[in-house]
Design a protein around this motif. Sequence first.
Motif, mmCIF file in Angstrom:
data_model
loop_
_atom_site.group_PDB
_atom_site.id
_atom_site.type_symbol
_atom_site.label_atom_id
_atom_site.label_comp_id
_atom_site.label_asym_id
_atom_site.label_seq_id
_atom_site.Cartn_x
_atom_site.Cartn_y
_atom_site.Cartn_z
ATOM 1 N N CYS A 1 -5.499 1.294 5.995
ATOM 2 C CA CYS A 1 -5.851 2.702 5.796
ATOM 3 C C CYS A 1 -6.968 2.889 4.765
ATOM 4 O O CYS A 1 -7.423 4.011 4.544
ATOM 5 C CB CYS A 1 -4.618 3.502 5.384
ATOM 6 N N CYS B 1 0.170 3.945 3.106
ATOM 7 C CA CYS B 1 0.641 3.771 4.491
ATOM 8 C C CYS B 1 1.849 2.832 4.580
ATOM 9 O O CYS B 1 2.333 2.546 5.667
ATOM 10 C CB CYS B 1 -0.485 3.270 5.391
ATOM 11 N N CYS C 1 0.873 -1.169 0.000
ATOM 12 C CA CYS C 1 0.000 0.000 0.000
ATOM 13 C C CYS C 1 0.910 1.219 0.000
ATOM 14 O O CYS C 1 1.691 1.416 0.933
ATOM 15 C CB CYS C 1 -0.889 0.008 1.242
ATOM 16 N N CYS D 1 -6.619 -1.244 1.002
ATOM 17 C CA CYS D 1 -5.688 -1.572 2.071
ATOM 18 C C CYS D 1 -6.487 -1.806 3.356
ATOM 19 O O CYS D 1 -7.273 -0.941 3.754
ATOM 20 C CB CYS D 1 -4.708 -0.425 2.263
HETATM 21 ZN ZN LIG Z 1 -2.620 1.453 3.549
#
Ligand SMILES: [Zn+2]
Length: 134
Positions: A112, A75, A72, A109
């Motif tokens: 997040c 994050c 991701c 994700c």
């Molecule tokens: Zn993420």
Amino acid sequence: MHELVIVSGIIEAVSNLARKENKKILRFTVAVGELASFDRALIEELLNEVKKGSILEDTQVDVEVEKADVLCKSCESTWGFSDLIEPLGENEKEMIHFLPELVSSFSRCPKCGGRDLEIRSGRGIRVSYVEFEE
Ligand SMILES: [Zn+2]
């Protein structure tokens, strides 16, 4: 045949390593990414075929599946590809099977909720382990 070119390259690279180290190689492992579009059974068959007559003739070769990881980019968490697509429906899974990039359209994700997902591994083929004779 695509696979034959790749397998010949692997055998050559591992043979060169044996020559460079001046040691016999007892066994080595070839990792095929779970998203790589190779026929794993064919890869194994060709590895055993191509090493005949080479310095790796008596070397044991194993083929394993390497899991794909997805990063991701929001994050910086890393997730297993198969875990990410697990909750999806059958149709989505089938589409992703043919076009793995779609993972960023269908999955988020888990941490997040971001959709900026990038496949980092599991698409290629590599030698993951080499055991030399002592
Ligand atoms: Zn993420």
